[in-house]
Design a protein around this motif. Structure first.
Motif, PDB file in Angstrom:
ATOM      1  N   GLU A 158      -0.701   9.500   2.545  1.00  0.00           N
ATOM      2  CA  GLU A 158      -1.787  10.045   1.718  1.00  0.00           C
ATOM      3  C   GLU A 158      -1.661   9.627   0.249  1.00  0.00           C
ATOM      4  O   GLU A 158      -2.676   9.400  -0.430  1.00  0.00           O
ATOM      5  N   LYS A 159      -0.442   9.498  -0.248  1.00  0.00           N
ATOM      6  CA  LYS A 159      -0.259   9.267  -1.675  1.00  0.00           C
ATOM      7  C   LYS A 159      -0.129   7.796  -2.047  1.00  0.00           C
ATOM      8  O   LYS A 159      -0.288   7.439  -3.212  1.00  0.00           O
ATOM      9  N   ILE A 160       0.171   6.929  -1.066  1.00  0.00           N
ATOM     10  CA  ILE A 160       0.387   5.519  -1.404  1.00  0.00           C
ATOM     11  C   ILE A 160      -0.855   4.843  -1.970  1.00  0.00           C
ATOM     12  O   ILE A 160      -0.732   3.971  -2.845  1.00  0.00           O
ATOM     13  N   PRO A 161      -2.082   5.189  -1.551  1.00  0.00           N
ATOM     14  CA  PRO A 161      -3.247   4.547  -2.191  1.00  0.00           C
ATOM     15  C   PRO A 161      -3.340   4.851  -3.677  1.00  0.00           C
ATOM     16  O   PRO A 161      -3.742   3.986  -4.474  1.00  0.00           O
ATOM     17  N   ASP A 162      -2.970   6.069  -4.087  1.00  0.00           N
ATOM     18  CA  ASP A 162      -3.018   6.419  -5.507  1.00  0.00           C
ATOM     19  C   ASP A 162      -1.859   5.807  -6.270  1.00  0.00           C
ATOM     20  O   ASP A 162      -2.009   5.443  -7.445  1.00  0.00           O
ATOM     21  N   LEU A 163      -0.705   5.696  -5.623  1.00  0.00           N
ATOM     22  CA  LEU A 163       0.472   5.184  -6.317  1.00  0.00           C
ATOM     23  C   LEU A 163       0.428   3.672  -6.507  1.00  0.00           C
ATOM     24  O   LEU A 163       0.850   3.165  -7.544  1.00  0.00           O
ATOM     25  N   MET A 164      -0.088   2.954  -5.498  1.00  0.00           N
ATOM     26  CA  MET A 164      -0.063   1.485  -5.563  1.00  0.00           C
ATOM     27  C   MET A 164      -1.430   0.843  -5.367  1.00  0.00           C
ATOM     28  O   MET A 164      -1.533  -0.383  -5.320  1.00  0.00           O
ATOM     29  N   ASN A 165      -2.458   1.648  -5.241  1.00  0.00           N
ATOM     30  CA  ASN A 165      -3.818   1.125  -5.081  1.00  0.00           C
ATOM     31  C   ASN A 165      -3.927   0.217  -3.853  1.00  0.00           C
ATOM     32  O   ASN A 165      -4.585  -0.827  -3.878  1.00  0.00           O
ATOM     33  N   VAL A 166      -3.237   0.611  -2.764  1.00  0.00           N
ATOM     34  CA  VAL A 166      -3.317  -0.124  -1.496  1.00  0.00           C
ATOM     35  C   VAL A 166      -3.486   0.886  -0.379  1.00  0.00           C
ATOM     36  O   VAL A 166      -3.134   2.054  -0.509  1.00  0.00           O
ATOM     37  N   ASP A 167      -4.028   0.392   0.713  1.00  0.00           N
ATOM     38  CA  ASP A 167      -4.223   1.261   1.885  1.00  0.00           C
ATOM     39  C   ASP A 167      -3.869   0.463   3.131  1.00  0.00           C
ATOM     40  O   ASP A 167      -4.737   0.016   3.872  1.00  0.00           O
ATOM     41  N   ASN A 168      -2.594   0.242   3.304  1.00  0.00           N
ATOM     42  CA  ASN A 168      -2.148  -0.590   4.424  1.00  0.00           C
ATOM     43  C   ASN A 168      -1.026   0.066   5.228  1.00  0.00           C
ATOM     44  O   ASN A 168      -0.185  -0.609   5.821  1.00  0.00           O
ATOM     45  N   VAL A 169      -0.964   1.404   5.232  1.00  0.00           N
ATOM     46  CA  VAL A 169       0.064   2.131   5.978  1.00  0.00           C
ATOM     47  C   VAL A 169      -0.595   2.910   7.105  1.00  0.00           C
ATOM     48  O   VAL A 169      -1.475   3.741   6.866  1.00  0.00           O
ATOM     49  N   ASN A 170      -0.172   2.644   8.325  1.00  0.00           N
ATOM     50  CA  ASN A 170      -0.663   3.356   9.503  1.00  0.00           C
ATOM     51  C   ASN A 170       0.525   3.868  10.309  1.00  0.00           C
ATOM     52  O   ASN A 170       1.543   3.162  10.455  1.00  0.00           O
ATOM     53  N   ILE A 171       0.405   5.083  10.796  1.00  0.00           N
ATOM     54  CA  ILE A 171       1.485   5.678  11.589  1.00  0.00           C
ATOM     55  C   ILE A 171       1.505   5.048  12.979  1.00  0.00           C
ATOM     56  O   ILE A 171       0.493   5.036  13.677  1.00  0.00           O
ATOM     57  N   LEU A 172       2.649   4.534  13.351  1.00  0.00           N
ATOM     58  CA  LEU A 172       2.796   3.876  14.648  1.00  0.00           C
ATOM     59  C   LEU A 172       3.208   4.861  15.729  1.00  0.00           C
ATOM     60  O   LEU A 172       2.649   4.868  16.828  1.00  0.00           O
ATOM     61  N   SER A 173       4.175   5.714  15.441  1.00  0.00           N
ATOM     62  CA  SER A 173       4.616   6.740  16.401  1.00  0.00           C
ATOM     63  C   SER A 173       5.204   7.909  15.639  1.00  0.00           C
ATOM     64  O   SER A 173       5.959   7.715  14.689  1.00  0.00           O
ATOM     65  N   GLU A 174       4.825   9.111  16.047  1.00  0.00           N
ATOM     66  CA  GLU A 174       5.326  10.304  15.392  1.00  0.00           C
ATOM     67  C   GLU A 174       6.624  10.778  16.039  1.00  0.00           C
ATOM     68  O   GLU A 174       6.891  10.481  17.211  1.00  0.00           O
ATOM     69  N   ALA A 175       7.393  11.513  15.255  1.00  0.00           N
ATOM     70  CA  ALA A 175       8.654  12.054  15.766  1.00  0.00           C
ATOM     71  C   ALA A 175       8.364  13.221  16.701  1.00  0.00           C
ATOM     72  O   ALA A 175       7.416  13.976  16.509  1.00  0.00           O
ATOM     73  N   ILE A 176       9.194  13.357  17.734  1.00  0.00           N
ATOM     74  CA  ILE A 176       9.064  14.454  18.688  1.00  0.00           C
ATOM     75  C   ILE A 176      10.447  15.057  18.922  1.00  0.00           C
ATOM     76  O   ILE A 176      11.476  14.395  18.756  1.00  0.00           O
ATOM     77  N   THR A 177      10.456  16.326  19.299  1.00  0.00           N
ATOM     78  CA  THR A 177      11.710  17.018  19.608  1.00  0.00           C
ATOM     79  C   THR A 177      11.885  17.085  21.120  1.00  0.00           C
ATOM     80  O   THR A 177      11.023  17.603  21.825  1.00  0.00           O
TER      81      THR A 177
END
Length: 258
Positions: free
Chosen positions: A146-165
């Motif tokens: 959520e914050k990387i677009p504001d910090l670096m003016n880019v939008d190239n991060v997508n979650i590949l797999s979430e952590a599970i217990t």
């Protein structure tokens, strides 16, 4: 004069102090087992992954991904690895999950890694609570995304797999078998070292070789020790060993009639 020691002498020293060495090995192994199973807190870990690629806007425009774009994304990963564990990200994670950790303490529990020339980044979190480790991992990546677009003016991060217990998670730390093996090796080293130290400090003279080596004297004769039972007894005489002043004397008593 430089002293040397032969393999035979080493063997004799180890054989002489074997019980001491074994005691140290067993003691170190037991200590490592007690610390691993009963003292150290079990630590669990959970991992999530995200991928650095083209932004959604660029994908809609059907931009062709060339080698330069991929290289740029890979180079950005080194920067992302620093940002994801920065105070700007971790403060939001602590606030969202109401954690008792400080940003520095939370950072020490997070490990960010990526394979060489890979656009996939793995975020691993360790915590005594396996469920909390999963929540921290997922929340950290979500806040970062959520914050990387504001910090670096880019939008190239997508979650590949979430952590599970997992249902029955296994701790990654401590590792009892490894700790016991290390304890055995250390116990063996300490035991052997103390055995040689005791042998070095032992200045008692016990053998003919000790007389020549430690006193520098030439040995010309040896008086053997004879036990009382080894003395051939006369049928008409009884012998009885009597201890006087630290030395053994033999007192003979004549038997029979006058």
């Amino acid at each position: 004069m430089e002293e040397t020691i032969s393999l035979k002498e080493i063997y004799e020293i180890v054989k002489k102090r074997l019980s001491l060495i074994v005691s140290f090995v067993i003691g170190a192994a037991l200590l490592a087992a007690i610390v691993s199973f009963f003292i150290l807190t079990p630590i669990y870990q959970s991992s999530t992954q995200f991928i650095v690629n083209q932004s959604q806007e660029s994908s809609n425009q059907e931009m062709q991904i060339d080698q330069n774009t991929i290289r740029t994304n890979v180079e950005l990963i080194n920067t992302y690895n620093v940002i994801i564990t920065s105070t700007a990200i971790l403060n939001d994670v602590i606030e969202e999950l109401s954690l008792s950790y400080s940003p520095e303490a939370l950072k020490s529990n997070i490990q960010v890694s990526s394979e060489q020339n890979s656009q996939v980044v793995t975020v691993t979190v360790k915590d005594p609570d396996p469920a909390l480790a999963t929540e921290i991992a997922n929340t950290t990546v979500h806040v970062f995304q959520e914050k990387i677009p504001d910090l670096m003016n880019v939008d190239n991060v997508n979650i590949l797999s979430e952590a599970i217990t997992k249902e029955n998670p296994s701790p990654v730390e401590p590792k009892p078998m490894l700790n016991i093996a290390i304890g055995i090796v250390l116990g063996l080293m300490v035991g052997v070292g103390i055995a040689f130290l005791l042998e070095y400090l032992d200045t008692k003279i016990r053998t003919e070789q000790d007389v020549e080596e430690k006193l520098g004297l030439t040995l010309i004769g040896v008086i053997s020790t004879i036990e009382a039972d080894d003395i051939r007894r006369d049928p008409s005489t009884t012998t009885q060993p009597v201890k006087r002043g630290g030395f053994h004397h033999v007192q003979a008593k004549k038997t029979g009639t006058n």
